[in-house]
Scaffold this active site. Structure first.
Site, PDB file in Angstrom:
ATOM      1  N   THR A 236      -5.293  14.341  -2.586  1.00 44.90           N
ATOM      2  CA  THR A 236      -6.729  14.620  -2.587  1.00 44.90           C
ATOM      3  C   THR A 236      -7.502  13.343  -2.305  1.00 44.90           C
ATOM      4  O   THR A 236      -7.245  12.309  -2.914  1.00 44.90           O
ATOM      5  CB  THR A 236      -7.141  15.214  -3.953  1.00 44.90           C
ATOM      6  OG1 THR A 236      -6.356  16.386  -4.160  1.00 44.90           O
ATOM      7  CG2 THR A 236      -8.622  15.564  -3.997  1.00 44.90           C
ATOM      8  N   CYS A 323      -1.806 -13.680  -5.510  1.00 42.92           N
ATOM      9  CA  CYS A 323      -0.441 -13.178  -5.693  1.00 42.92           C
ATOM     10  C   CYS A 323       0.514 -14.313  -6.015  1.00 42.92           C
ATOM     11  O   CYS A 323       1.479 -14.135  -6.743  1.00 42.92           O
ATOM     12  CB  CYS A 323       0.044 -12.479  -4.430  1.00 42.92           C
ATOM     13  SG  CYS A 323      -1.196 -11.446  -3.694  1.00 42.92           S
TER      14      CYS A 323
END
Ligand SMILES: *Cc1c(COP(=O)(O)O)cnc(C)c1O
Length: 394
Positions: A236, A323
């Protein structure tokens, strides 16, 4: 608080938040439902798709919504790898300075029998198109070069690379997460086949992005389920997020020239002032770089300590990318531009936004040199440099 970590993420624009609220409250329909609430969601979804397409001169049916930059990068690369396998073409060209969402996906493909060329960049952080041309083989199926680097802000020669790939019939994918909303982008004029973007890098919400795929370029679904996104991405749709992204991008494109003019001035003021610190250097090209990016190395200090002390002063900055911070490895990007390990550890990235003020910049200019001096006084490496037991490289 002075927020100078906009390459990590940005503050959501108030107008974006306002545009999104309706889709949590009244207009919470599922775009696949046949009732009117669902159909209105579907209409909005297509309006947002059209707005995003327009911002990069693409067609609406060339835009696929995803959960962000990482997913778009994975889907682009794995789609072309899948096609490569079918055609028995297993060579991919990329650079040593890509985002980990690209590098780690390519490493996975190497284990699966792909041959990946990781191009060096020049000391200014820019890809040498001649070297790229030389690296092309008969079975090269993909060229993957980021639009602008998230650590050092360097802007790559995308038009030249696009032209070369077009001539050679090779798919060209660019991770444009740092460029969309910050630089003018025309996917047609630049001959880009695939491009990734992420809303939270241009004052939109987190967890939503898009992949542009030129008509005729094959795309493979990573997530199976419903028929959403033309069968290429089940689930969705995140309508509030998608409307937020479209609103943010439309606004960013409109404001771009004005914001960049202001930021270039602030950027160059910061660089000039901070380079007065002895034994410091700018990382990445001074001119061909994002208007909001400042990245420097200071010899004899640890970037992490600098960050913590800046945080105490209310300044949010970064050292290397989000990161890599937390790990002991220095940034792969700084190593790729030739910074030795110990110098790469002493890096500072300051990335501004439209919300950054001249006062913010003035405070940084006052505080950073003092902290560097303080940290150097306590640094055994700096002590060796001072005594001449170790040679300065900057
Ligand atoms: C932030 C970033 C990504 C990852 O995007 P997410 O939406 O956070 O997954 C990928 N590439 C570059 C260059 C980035 O700066």
């Amino acid at each position: 608080m002075i927020y100078l970590d906009n390459a990590g993420t940005t503050k959501m624009d108030e107008d974006v938040k306002k545009a999104m609220l309706k889709y949590f409250d009244e207009e919470y329909g599922n775009a696949s439902s046949l009732h009117s609430l669902g159909q209105r969601a579907k209409e909005q979804l297509e309006i947002a798709r059209t707005q995003i397409a327009k911002a990069i001169n693409a067609q609406p049916n060339e835009i696929y919504f995803t959960s962000g930059g990482s997913e778009s990068d994975n889907q682009a690369i794995l789609s072309i790898a899948h096609m490569g396998k079918l055609k028995n073409k297993r060579h991919i060209i990329t650079t040593k300075i890509e985002h980990h969402a690209v590098l780690h996906t390519l490493e996975k493909l190497e284990k699966d029998g792909f041959d990946v060329t990781y191009l060096d960049v020049m000391p200014n952080g820019i890809v040498d198109v001649k070297a790229l041309k030389k690296a092309i083989k008969k079975d090269t199926v993909l060229v993957c070069v980021m639009f602008a680097n998230n650590e050092i802000g360097t802007i790559q020669p995308i038009a030249e690379i696009g032209e070369l790939c077009k001539q050679k019939g090779i798919t060209f994918f660019t991770d444009a997460v740092q460029a969309v909303g910050h630089l003018p982008i025309d996917v047609k004029a630049l001959n880009i086949d695939m491009l990734s973007m992420s809303a939270h890098k241009f004052h939109g919400p987190k967890g939503v992005g898009a992949l542009f795929v030129k008509r005729g370029t094959p795309i493979f679904s990573l997530i199976e389920g419903g028929a959403q996104e033309n069968n290429k991405r089940a689930g969705t749709e995140n309508l509030a997020g998608i409307v937020g992204m479209a609103t943010a991008l439309t606004k960013a494109v409109k404001e771009m020239d004005k914001v960049n003019k202001k930021l270039v001035k602030l950027r160059d003021k910061l660089i000039k002032a901070l380079l007065k610190v002895p034994h410091s250097a700018l990382n990445g090209d001074a001119v061909n770089r994002l208007a909001n990016n400042v990245n420097l190395c200071f010899e004899g200090i640890e970037g992490e300590s600098l960050l913590l002390m800046l945080d105490d002063e209310g300044i949010c900055a970064s050292s290397g990318s989000a990161c890599t911070s937390g790990s002991l490895d220095p940034s792969h990007v700084l190593l790729a531009i030739g910074r030795p390990h110990e110098v790469a550890h002493g890096s500072l990235r300051l990335t501004m936004s439209k919300y950054t003020t001249e006062e913010d910049v003035n405070k940084v200019i006052k505080v950073v040199p003092k902290i560097v001096e303080y940290l150097r006084k306590m640094s055994p490496v700096w002590d060796e440099l001072e005594k001449g037991e170790r040679k300065h490289v900057l």
